[in-house]
Scaffold this motif. Structure first.
Motif, PDB file in Angstrom:
ATOM      1  N   THR A  24      -3.601   3.946  -3.376  1.00 27.10           N
ATOM      2  CA  THR A  24      -2.923   4.462  -3.119  1.00 27.10           C
ATOM      3  C   THR A  24      -1.834   4.049  -4.425  1.00 27.10           C
ATOM      4  O   THR A  24      -1.345   5.181  -4.952  1.00 27.10           O
ATOM      5  CB  THR A  24      -1.770   3.673  -1.993  1.00 27.10           C
ATOM      6  OG1 THR A  24      -2.387   3.021  -1.287  1.00 27.10           O
ATOM      7  CG2 THR A  24      -0.153   4.635  -2.045  1.00 27.10           C
TER       8      THR A  24
ATOM      9  N   ARG B 279       1.168  -1.103  -0.361  1.00 24.13           N
ATOM     10  CA  ARG B 279      -0.061  -0.284  -0.130  1.00 24.13           C
ATOM     11  C   ARG B 279       0.739   1.518   0.038  1.00 24.13           C
ATOM     12  O   ARG B 279       0.693   2.260   0.285  1.00 24.13           O
ATOM     13  CB  ARG B 279      -0.343  -0.404   1.649  1.00 24.13           C
ATOM     14  CG  ARG B 279      -2.264  -1.161   1.250  1.00 24.13           C
ATOM     15  CD  ARG B 279      -3.155  -0.642  -0.274  1.00 24.13           C
ATOM     16  NE  ARG B 279      -3.847  -1.892  -0.144  1.00 24.13           N
ATOM     17  CZ  ARG B 279      -3.940  -2.669  -0.853  1.00 24.13           C
ATOM     18  NH1 ARG B 279      -2.378  -2.971  -1.692  1.00 24.13           N
ATOM     19  NH2 ARG B 279      -5.128  -3.761  -0.879  1.00 24.13           N
TER      20      ARG B 279
ATOM     21  N   LYS C 180       2.864   4.081  -5.928  1.00 22.04           N
ATOM     22  CA  LYS C 180       2.488   5.058  -5.985  1.00 22.04           C
ATOM     23  C   LYS C 180       2.924   4.812  -7.739  1.00 22.04           C
ATOM     24  O   LYS C 180       1.042   5.017  -8.692  1.00 22.04           O
ATOM     25  CB  LYS C 180       2.307   6.334  -5.903  1.00 22.04           C
ATOM     26  CG  LYS C 180       2.490   6.686  -4.701  1.00 22.04           C
ATOM     27  CD  LYS C 180       3.357   7.878  -4.138  1.00 22.04           C
ATOM     28  CE  LYS C 180       2.340   8.379  -2.498  1.00 22.04           C
ATOM     29  NZ  LYS C 180       3.252   9.654  -2.145  1.00 22.04           N
TER      30      LYS C 180
END
Length: 471
Positions: A387, A358, A361
């Motif tokens: 994310t 998580r 990006k």
């Protein structure tokens, strides 16, 4: 004693920074005596705050019998206008030779000699550079002559924090001068030497500089023909250097199949906890090399941007990367472009991004021989992992399911159009994907015709991890 680069006859050897400070600068021999005499009468005028940069430049060219470069004159005129409007704060003086928006006469070493005299000697310029702190002279013809004056400028102009010298035909001798002047410099934060063939010899001088310099944060030596010795030297030095946040070692000249450079960089990553951005494009990294890097990433807590594009990594290497991403919480951007991870590699990454990671990006898998199955799997991971916001997939094998999957992500707002390199369109009721000019570093080598060289959609990697950006 190291050989000095070619420079106009009559100039002193720079020597140490202290020696250069004590020694008065002499005009090159090709400046006529009468012009030198005239200079004494113009000194006060050049430093007068009432006269602008354009006038300073014209006067100095007249004094030194140097041909006026109309491109420099135009840029300085624009800066003068910005100053009059009070908009000079944070300015970068952009004299890059690849500017396609205005007529360009590329800057030579002799042109840069005049420009550097203005920037380092004029009191008004010194005052200006309290606000204006960057100089971009990339894609010109400076050569080792210009490198000599660039080194003197860095030595004298203590407000300069960004210097771009990329693709200027600077060789090992010019690289040596610039590296040595940085031993005592405490202000320059970002240096781009990209594309200058300083070779292994010049690379060794920069590695030695990093043992001493404690202020430089970002160093770009991509496409500089570094050798194995200098790459290993950088890996060794960076185990202790606490200042460098980003380094680009793209496309060294390596021989052999042992991936020795990757082994040393892996060891460095285990000990270095300050480096944020690492570019290792065209390092001939194979699956064993990516394994070395991934083993190091279990112990590294600082790296946020890893670029291993244009290597020889296959789906087997993705096993190691997918596994480390299950526990790594710092990596935010990974560039895998132009490898060959195929469907299996995409599935490994998708599983990790869906169920475990998580923190990532942005992911680029451009031109990786991935088919519909793998591309759809990556699109599915975006639905559950909020994310994961940027994905670049162009150059793979799109089927109808792929086109529909990414079209749905964009239409539902989960994938923003600026965060991917494809755009859906419909013909006869069927969805297709077209390429758009977005990416992690689209404008790394070239300038957009729109003039927006650093917009976030085309350079998302730098936007997401903004280390050492130019002002």
């Amino acid at each position: 004693m190291a050989a000095q680069p070619p420079r106009p006859v009559g100039e002193r050897s720079m020597g140490s920074p202290r020696e250069a400070d004590r020694a008065p600068a002499r005009s090159p021999a090709w400046a006529p005596t009468q012009a030198r005499t005239l200079g004494a009468a113009l000194v006060g005028q050049r430093e007068s705050p009432e006269s602008g940069l354009q006038e300073h430049y014209s006067n100095l060219c007249m004094e030194k019998s140097q041909k006026i470069n109309p491109f420099i004159l135009r840029i300085l005129q624009e800066v003068d206008e910005e100053i009059k409007k009070g908009l000079a704060a944070g300015i970068t003086l952009n004299i890059a030779g690849n500017n396609r928006l205005v007529p360009v006469e590329r800057v030579t070493g002799e042109d840069f000699w005049i420009l550097s005299r203005i920037l380092k000697n004029c009191l008004y310029i010194n005052a200006l550079f309290i606000c204006a702190s960057g100089l971009d002279v990339g894609y010109n013809l400076l050569s080792d002559v210009g490198a000599y004056y660039a080194a003197k400028l860095v030595q004298k102009q203590l407000n300069l924090i960004y210097l771009n010298l990329m693709f200027n035909d600077i060789g090992p001798e010019g690289g040596e001068l610039i590296a040595k002047v940085l031993h005592k410099n405490q202000t320059l934060k970002y240096l781009r030497m990209t594309g200058n063939k300083i070779e292994n010899k010049g690379g060794m001088f920069f590695a030695a500089m990093l043992q001493i310099n404690s202020s430089l944060e970002k160093l770009d030596l991509g496409d500089c023909d570094l050798g194995m010795q200098s790459v290993i030297a950088f890996a060794t030095v960076l185990t202790r250097n606490q200042a460098i946040k980003a380094i680009n070692l793209n496309r060294p000249i390596l021989y052999g199949e042992q991936e020795e450079s990757t082994v040393h960089i892996g060891r460095m990553l285990k000990e270095n906890h300050c480096l944020v951005v690492l570019h290792m494009c065209k390092h001939d990294i194979k699956n064993s090399g990516i394994q070395q890097l991934c083993d190091a990433l279990y112990l590294n807590s600082s790296l946020r941007y890893l670029d291993v594009s244009c290597n020889k990594i296959t789906h087997d290497g993705m096993v190691y990367l997918a596994d480390v991403l299950k526990s790594n919480t710092t990596l935010e951007v990974i560039d895998l472009s132009f490898n060959r991870i195929e469907n299996a590699g995409a599935n490994y990454l998708s599983e990790t991004l869906t169920s475990h990671n998580r923190s990532l990006k942005a992911l680029s898998v451009v031109s990786n021989n991935i088919e519909g199955e793998g591309l759809v799997a990556l699109s599915q991971s975006m639905k559950t992992n909020l994310t994961f916001s940027h994905i670049y997939i162009w150059g793979n094998k799109f089927d109808e399911a792929t086109c529909v999957a990414y079209s749905d992500l964009i239409q539902m707002g989960r994938l923003k159009p600026d965060n991917t390199d494809v755009e859906p369109f419909v013909v006869d009721g069927r969805v297709y994907l077209a390429e758009v000019s977005n990416g992690l570093k689209k404008h790394y080598y070239w300038t957009s015709t729109s003039g927006e060289s650093y917009d976030h959609s085309s350079n998302a990697g730098f936007a997401l991890v903004p280390v050492g950006q130019q002002p």
